[in-house]
Design a protein around this motif. Structure first.
Motif, PDB file in Angstrom:
ATOM      1  N   ILE A   1      24.258  64.003  16.341  1.00 24.63           N
ATOM      2  CA  ILE A   1      22.988  63.700  16.974  1.00 24.63           C
ATOM      3  C   ILE A   1      23.175  62.612  18.020  1.00 24.63           C
ATOM      4  O   ILE A   1      23.870  61.620  17.796  1.00 24.63           O
ATOM      5  CB  ILE A   1      21.958  63.260  15.922  1.00 24.63           C
ATOM      6  N   ASN A   2      22.567  62.813  19.184  1.00 24.86           N
ATOM      7  CA  ASN A   2      22.644  61.865  20.276  1.00 24.86           C
ATOM      8  C   ASN A   2      21.562  60.814  20.122  1.00 24.86           C
ATOM      9  O   ASN A   2      20.385  61.101  20.279  1.00 24.86           O
ATOM     10  CB  ASN A   2      22.487  62.597  21.611  1.00 24.86           C
ATOM     11  N   SER A   3      21.947  59.586  19.794  1.00 21.66           N
ATOM     12  CA  SER A   3      20.974  58.523  19.553  1.00 21.66           C
ATOM     13  C   SER A   3      20.750  57.646  20.776  1.00 21.66           C
ATOM     14  O   SER A   3      19.952  56.716  20.737  1.00 21.66           O
ATOM     15  CB  SER A   3      21.430  57.647  18.375  1.00 21.66           C
ATOM     16  N   LYS A   4      21.407  57.959  21.894  1.00 21.58           N
ATOM     17  CA  LYS A   4      21.295  57.133  23.097  1.00 21.58           C
ATOM     18  C   LYS A   4      19.853  57.075  23.585  1.00 21.58           C
ATOM     19  O   LYS A   4      19.392  56.062  24.094  1.00 21.58           O
ATOM     20  CB  LYS A   4      22.210  57.683  24.183  1.00 21.58           C
ATOM     21  N   TYR A   5      19.150  58.189  23.442  1.00 20.63           N
ATOM     22  CA  TYR A   5      17.786  58.273  23.941  1.00 20.63           C
ATOM     23  C   TYR A   5      16.791  58.366  22.790  1.00 20.63           C
ATOM     24  O   TYR A   5      15.798  59.084  22.863  1.00 20.63           O
ATOM     25  CB  TYR A   5      17.646  59.492  24.852  1.00 20.63           C
ATOM     26  N   LYS A   6      17.056  57.622  21.725  1.00 21.22           N
ATOM     27  CA  LYS A   6      16.269  57.777  20.516  1.00 21.22           C
ATOM     28  C   LYS A   6      14.787  57.454  20.727  1.00 21.22           C
ATOM     29  O   LYS A   6      13.925  58.040  20.084  1.00 21.22           O
ATOM     30  CB  LYS A   6      16.834  56.915  19.386  1.00 21.22           C
ATOM     31  N   ASN A   7      14.460  56.526  21.666  1.00 28.02           N
ATOM     32  CA  ASN A   7      13.050  56.213  21.902  1.00 28.02           C
ATOM     33  C   ASN A   7      12.310  57.397  22.497  1.00 28.02           C
ATOM     34  O   ASN A   7      11.085  57.457  22.449  1.00 28.02           O
ATOM     35  CB  ASN A   7      12.913  55.003  22.827  1.00 28.02           C
ATOM     36  N   ASN A   8      13.066  58.344  23.040  1.00 26.90           N
ATOM     37  CA  ASN A   8      12.410  59.531  23.587  1.00 26.90           C
ATOM     38  C   ASN A   8      11.663  60.322  22.524  1.00 26.90           C
ATOM     39  O   ASN A   8      10.748  61.082  22.844  1.00 26.90           O
ATOM     40  CB  ASN A   8      13.437  60.436  24.269  1.00 26.90           C
ATOM     41  N   LEU A   9      12.023  60.174  21.262  1.00 22.08           N
ATOM     42  CA  LEU A   9      11.278  60.858  20.206  1.00 22.08           C
ATOM     43  C   LEU A   9       9.812  60.439  20.226  1.00 22.08           C
ATOM     44  O   LEU A   9       8.924  61.265  20.016  1.00 22.08           O
ATOM     45  CB  LEU A   9      11.880  60.561  18.830  1.00 22.08           C
ATOM     46  N   ASN A  10       9.560  59.171  20.473  1.00 20.73           N
ATOM     47  CA  ASN A  10       8.191  58.685  20.567  1.00 20.73           C
ATOM     48  C   ASN A  10       7.520  59.174  21.847  1.00 20.73           C
ATOM     49  O   ASN A  10       6.348  59.556  21.836  1.00 20.73           O
ATOM     50  CB  ASN A  10       8.179  57.155  20.524  1.00 20.73           C
ATOM     51  N   LEU A  11       8.267  59.189  22.955  1.00 21.88           N
ATOM     52  CA  LEU A  11       7.710  59.638  24.229  1.00 21.88           C
ATOM     53  C   LEU A  11       7.408  61.134  24.205  1.00 21.88           C
ATOM     54  O   LEU A  11       6.401  61.585  24.765  1.00 21.88           O
ATOM     55  CB  LEU A  11       8.690  59.314  25.356  1.00 21.88           C
ATOM     56  N   ILE A  12       8.273  61.897  23.546  1.00 24.90           N
ATOM     57  CA  ILE A  12       8.044  63.339  23.416  1.00 24.90           C
ATOM     58  C   ILE A  12       6.792  63.596  22.589  1.00 24.90           C
ATOM     59  O   ILE A  12       5.972  64.453  22.919  1.00 24.90           O
ATOM     60  CB  ILE A  12       9.275  64.028  22.798  1.00 24.90           C
ATOM     61  N   PHE A  13       6.631  62.855  21.505  1.00 26.92           N
ATOM     62  CA  PHE A  13       5.416  62.982  20.699  1.00 26.92           C
ATOM     63  C   PHE A  13       4.181  62.708  21.549  1.00 26.92           C
ATOM     64  O   PHE A  13       3.201  63.465  21.505  1.00 26.92           O
ATOM     65  CB  PHE A  13       5.454  62.010  19.518  1.00 26.92           C
ATOM     66  N   ASP A  14       4.219  61.617  22.332  1.00 34.75           N
ATOM     67  CA  ASP A  14       3.076  61.268  23.170  1.00 34.75           C
ATOM     68  C   ASP A  14       2.757  62.379  24.163  1.00 34.75           C
ATOM     69  O   ASP A  14       1.578  62.692  24.410  1.00 34.75           O
ATOM     70  CB  ASP A  14       3.353  59.967  23.927  1.00 34.75           C
ATOM     71  N   LYS A  15       3.806  62.979  24.732  1.00 37.58           N
ATOM     72  CA  LYS A  15       3.594  64.038  25.718  1.00 37.58           C
ATOM     73  C   LYS A  15       2.989  65.285  25.061  1.00 37.58           C
ATOM     74  O   LYS A  15       2.072  65.907  25.608  1.00 37.58           O
ATOM     75  CB  LYS A  15       4.928  64.390  26.380  1.00 37.58           C
ATOM     76  N   LEU A  16       3.485  65.636  23.891  1.00 38.87           N
ATOM     77  CA  LEU A  16       2.946  66.797  23.186  1.00 38.87           C
ATOM     78  C   LEU A  16       1.506  66.553  22.751  1.00 38.87           C
ATOM     79  O   LEU A  16       0.662  67.457  22.845  1.00 38.87           O
ATOM     80  CB  LEU A  16       3.818  67.127  21.969  1.00 38.87           C
TER      81      LEU A  16
END
Length: 246
Positions: free
Chosen positions: A2-17
């Motif tokens: 798993i690529n954890s470099k962009y882990k904060n994107n999980l929160n941003l993806i949730f916000d976008k969805l």
């Protein structure tokens, strides 16, 4: 890996969805009038922004039954099976077990639309027995099983256990399904061969939402995937999340 470099994107993806599809109101219940018009497929029984569900023991066990029936099938088939069962039996462990044991043919006919009828009949009996024993052991109404104990029930795997814990018992367990893997493999955060537990741990470690948002995230993933990840090649037209691709 798993690529954890962009882990904060999980929160941003949730916000976008969430911005795209709004609140989903999972778990849907038969007999409940709530409707979410953004739903693909079945649209009844949802309760957007109302996180008090399940509101009683029968609704809790409806989720548990549905979590088993939904294995390897679509929700409309599960909804039909639940409606069929609801005409025959109460949604509580003892009623399910007694009816399945004493009226096997009508029971199987009721859930046949959900597929794998012999297997799912056995699994529903197993989970009913489990909750009967659990209640007797703990002697309380709000019993919450451990994930380990659920996984020891024949017919309960990782995804079903997390579904039961997240939606029936309101526990902060992230449910990983095929849609989750398709989306986040396409975006580059996971690999196709990453294990269930590694993906689950990645979300639980890096997504900052509470249990209600865990429920929403899973529902939003399903809604989004139905539109862009149902047919191969997965995600090629996914302009909504394309900015998060790595």
């Amino acid at each position: 890996m798993i690529n954890s470099k962009y882990k904060n994107n999980l929160n941003l993806i949730f916000d976008k969805l969430l911005k795209t599809y709004s609140y989903q109101g999972w778990w849907p219940f038969i007999g409940y009038d709530g409707v979410n018009p953004t739903k693909t497929g079945a649209i009844s029984g949802y309760h957007p922004k109302d996180y008090d569900f399940p509101k009683n023991a029968n609704q809790k066990f409806e989720i548990i039954i549905g979590s088993i029936l939904t294995q390897n099938t679509t929700w409309p088939s599960v909804e039909q099976a639940l409606n069929n069962l609801n005409k025959l039996v109460d949604f509580d462990p003892l009623s399910i077990l007694e009816f399945a044991n004493n009226n096997e043919k009508p029971f199987k006919n009721a859930i046949r639309c959900a597929g794998f009828v012999n297997q799912k009949t056995e699994y529903l009996k197993n989970i009913a027995n489990f909750y009967i024993d659990l209640k007797e052991d703990l002697d309380k109404e709000d019993e919450i099983p451990s994930r380990k104990d659920l996984l020891n029930v024949k017919g309960i795997g990782n995804e079903t256990a997390d579904s039961i814990l997240l939606f029936a018992h309101k526990q902060k367990e992230f449910k990983v399904d095929a849609y989750t893997k398709r989306i986040f493999t396409y975006l580059g955060y996971i690999k196709e061969n990453d294990s269930y537990m590694s993906i689950k741990n990645f979300f639980e470690t890096n997504f900052s939402g509470d249990v209600n948002m865990f429920q929403e995230y899973h529902a939003l993933i399903v809604e989004h995937a139905k539109r862009y990840y149902s047919k191969k090649p997965y995600g090629v037209n996914d302009k909504i999340l394309n900015e998060f691709k790595i």
